[in-house]
Design a protein around this motif. Structure first.
Motif, PDB file in Angstrom:
ATOM      1  N   SER A 214      39.747 -25.997   1.142  1.00 50.35           N
ATOM      2  CA  SER A 214      39.618 -25.801   2.585  1.00 50.35           C
ATOM      3  C   SER A 214      38.344 -25.021   2.915  1.00 50.35           C
ATOM      4  N   PHE A 215      37.862 -25.264   4.128  1.00 48.77           N
ATOM      5  CA  PHE A 215      36.675 -24.559   4.604  1.00 48.77           C
ATOM      6  C   PHE A 215      36.951 -23.066   4.583  1.00 48.77           C
ATOM      7  N   CYS A 216      35.988 -22.303   4.069  1.00 47.36           N
ATOM      8  CA  CYS A 216      36.133 -20.849   3.993  1.00 47.36           C
ATOM      9  C   CYS A 216      35.196 -20.153   4.981  1.00 47.36           C
ATOM     10  N   HIS A 217      33.876 -20.412   4.859  1.00 51.52           N
ATOM     11  CA  HIS A 217      32.928 -19.723   5.728  1.00 51.52           C
ATOM     12  C   HIS A 217      31.556 -20.389   5.655  1.00 51.52           C
ATOM     13  N   MET A 218      30.697 -19.970   6.560  1.00 47.28           N
ATOM     14  CA  MET A 218      29.296 -20.396   6.576  1.00 47.28           C
ATOM     15  C   MET A 218      28.461 -19.221   6.076  1.00 47.28           C
ATOM     16  N   GLU A 219      27.364 -19.543   5.398  1.00 42.67           N
ATOM     17  CA  GLU A 219      26.422 -18.498   5.004  1.00 42.67           C
ATOM     18  C   GLU A 219      25.030 -19.094   4.887  1.00 42.67           C
ATOM     19  N   THR A 220      24.063 -18.222   4.740  1.00 41.29           N
ATOM     20  CA  THR A 220      22.681 -18.644   4.563  1.00 41.29           C
ATOM     21  C   THR A 220      22.513 -19.165   3.142  1.00 41.29           C
ATOM     22  N   LEU A 221      21.769 -20.251   3.007  1.00 38.88           N
ATOM     23  CA  LEU A 221      21.512 -20.847   1.701  1.00 38.88           C
ATOM     24  C   LEU A 221      20.867 -19.827   0.773  1.00 38.88           C
ATOM     25  N   ARG A 222      21.415 -19.679  -0.404  1.00 40.30           N
ATOM     26  CA  ARG A 222      20.835 -18.791  -1.413  1.00 40.30           C
ATOM     27  C   ARG A 222      19.762 -19.563  -2.167  1.00 40.30           C
ATOM     28  N   SER A 223      18.672 -18.901  -2.480  1.00 38.66           N
ATOM     29  CA  SER A 223      17.542 -19.573  -3.124  1.00 38.66           C
ATOM     30  C   SER A 223      17.938 -20.227  -4.448  1.00 38.66           C
ATOM     31  N   GLU A 224      18.873 -19.621  -5.182  1.00 35.69           N
ATOM     32  CA  GLU A 224      19.275 -20.185  -6.467  1.00 35.69           C
ATOM     33  C   GLU A 224      20.110 -21.464  -6.336  1.00 35.69           C
ATOM     34  N   TRP A 225      20.581 -21.784  -5.139  1.00 35.24           N
ATOM     35  CA  TRP A 225      21.352 -23.003  -4.899  1.00 35.24           C
ATOM     36  C   TRP A 225      20.487 -24.139  -4.365  1.00 35.24           C
ATOM     37  N   GLU A 226      19.331 -23.811  -3.832  1.00 36.29           N
ATOM     38  CA  GLU A 226      18.532 -24.756  -3.051  1.00 36.29           C
ATOM     39  C   GLU A 226      18.177 -26.038  -3.800  1.00 36.29           C
ATOM     40  N   ALA A 227      17.666 -25.945  -5.008  1.00 32.86           N
ATOM     41  CA  ALA A 227      17.217 -27.138  -5.738  1.00 32.86           C
ATOM     42  C   ALA A 227      18.368 -28.106  -5.983  1.00 32.86           C
ATOM     43  N   GLU A 228      19.518 -27.589  -6.421  1.00 35.45           N
ATOM     44  CA  GLU A 228      20.648 -28.472  -6.709  1.00 35.45           C
ATOM     45  C   GLU A 228      21.208 -29.110  -5.444  1.00 35.45           C
ATOM     46  N   ILE A 229      21.283 -28.354  -4.367  1.00 32.36           N
ATOM     47  CA  ILE A 229      21.769 -28.926  -3.111  1.00 32.36           C
ATOM     48  C   ILE A 229      20.810 -30.009  -2.616  1.00 32.36           C
ATOM     49  N   LYS A 230      19.513 -29.767  -2.729  1.00 30.06           N
ATOM     50  CA  LYS A 230      18.546 -30.792  -2.312  1.00 30.06           C
ATOM     51  C   LYS A 230      18.630 -32.029  -3.194  1.00 30.06           C
ATOM     52  N   GLN A 231      18.903 -31.839  -4.488  1.00 26.25           N
ATOM     53  CA  GLN A 231      18.959 -32.955  -5.430  1.00 26.25           C
ATOM     54  C   GLN A 231      20.231 -33.786  -5.272  1.00 26.25           C
ATOM     55  N   GLN A 232      21.403 -33.127  -5.240  1.00 28.72           N
ATOM     56  CA  GLN A 232      22.650 -33.892  -5.232  1.00 28.72           C
ATOM     57  C   GLN A 232      23.473 -33.749  -3.964  1.00 28.72           C
ATOM     58  N   GLY A 233      23.048 -32.881  -3.047  1.00 25.02           N
ATOM     59  CA  GLY A 233      23.745 -32.747  -1.774  1.00 25.02           C
ATOM     60  C   GLY A 233      24.796 -31.660  -1.739  1.00 25.02           C
ATOM     61  N   TYR A 234      25.068 -31.049  -2.867  1.00 23.83           N
ATOM     62  CA  TYR A 234      26.075 -29.988  -2.940  1.00 23.83           C
ATOM     63  C   TYR A 234      25.870 -29.202  -4.228  1.00 23.83           C
ATOM     64  N   ILE A 235      26.595 -28.104  -4.343  1.00 22.82           N
ATOM     65  CA  ILE A 235      26.634 -27.341  -5.588  1.00 22.82           C
ATOM     66  C   ILE A 235      28.052 -26.813  -5.763  1.00 22.82           C
ATOM     67  N   ILE A 236      28.469 -26.739  -7.010  1.00 29.64           N
ATOM     68  CA  ILE A 236      29.766 -26.153  -7.349  1.00 29.64           C
ATOM     69  C   ILE A 236      29.502 -24.753  -7.907  1.00 29.64           C
ATOM     70  N   ILE A 237      30.212 -23.782  -7.368  1.00 27.92           N
ATOM     71  CA  ILE A 237      30.131 -22.416  -7.848  1.00 27.92           C
ATOM     72  C   ILE A 237      31.441 -22.112  -8.565  1.00 27.92           C
ATOM     73  N   GLU A 238      31.376 -21.950  -9.872  1.00 23.69           N
ATOM     74  CA  GLU A 238      32.581 -21.662 -10.655  1.00 23.69           C
ATOM     75  C   GLU A 238      32.992 -20.212 -10.449  1.00 23.69           C
ATOM     76  N   MET A 239      34.277 -20.016 -10.171  1.00 24.66           N
ATOM     77  CA  MET A 239      34.794 -18.668  -9.904  1.00 24.66           C
ATOM     78  C   MET A 239      35.739 -18.201 -11.019  1.00 24.66           C
ATOM     79  N   GLU A 240      36.811 -18.958 -11.271  1.00 25.89           N
ATOM     80  CA  GLU A 240      37.812 -18.545 -12.262  1.00 25.89           C
ATOM     81  C   GLU A 240      38.359 -19.750 -13.008  1.00 25.89           C
ATOM     82  N   ASN A 241      38.597 -19.601 -14.304  1.00 25.56           N
ATOM     83  CA  ASN A 241      39.261 -20.592 -15.156  1.00 25.56           C
ATOM     84  C   ASN A 241      38.629 -21.977 -15.086  1.00 25.56           C
ATOM     85  N   CYS A 242      37.319 -22.032 -15.053  1.00 30.83           N
ATOM     86  CA  CYS A 242      36.612 -23.312 -14.946  1.00 30.83           C
ATOM     87  C   CYS A 242      36.091 -23.803 -16.300  1.00 30.83           C
ATOM     88  N   GLN A 243      36.379 -23.117 -17.375  1.00 34.74           N
ATOM     89  CA  GLN A 243      35.898 -23.532 -18.686  1.00 34.74           C
ATOM     90  C   GLN A 243      36.726 -24.662 -19.247  1.00 34.74           C
TER      91      GLN A 243
END
Length: 87
Positions: A58-87
């Motif tokens: 579900s939608f959580c919030h809006m924020e300003t694009l972080r520079s470390e996300w920019e390239a991947e979002i521009k390349q594939q349209g999104y980025i996944i940020i792993e938080m817990e138990n993603c291994q």
């Protein structure tokens, strides 16, 4: 640029819960598309077939694009940020 953060909790095949965020440009509002991004990610983690609907993501919030996300979002349209138990 603003991005939307979609908070996602999926029950893994072993019963544990993985938590990750799907981050997309703010103009991307199509839930089916966003859930599709999450399902593609789950396939890379060997969790294909696990439910990923508006109950799990579900939608959580809006924020300003972080520079470390920019390239991947521009390349594939999104980025996944792993938080817990993603291994």
């Amino acid at each position: 640029m603003k991005v939307a953060v979609w908070d996602t909790y999926v029950t893994k095949k072993d019963g544990s819960t993985m938590h990750f965020d799907i981050v997309v440009p703010e103009e991307v509002t199509n839930k089916a598309m966003i859930h599709g991004y999450g399902r593609a990610y789950l396939r890379t983690k060997g969790q294909e077939g696990q439910p990923l609907t508006s109950k799990e993501c579900s939608f959580c919030h809006m924020e300003t694009l972080r520079s470390e996300w920019e390239a991947e979002i521009k390349q594939q349209g999104y980025i996944i940020i792993e938080m817990e138990n993603c291994q």
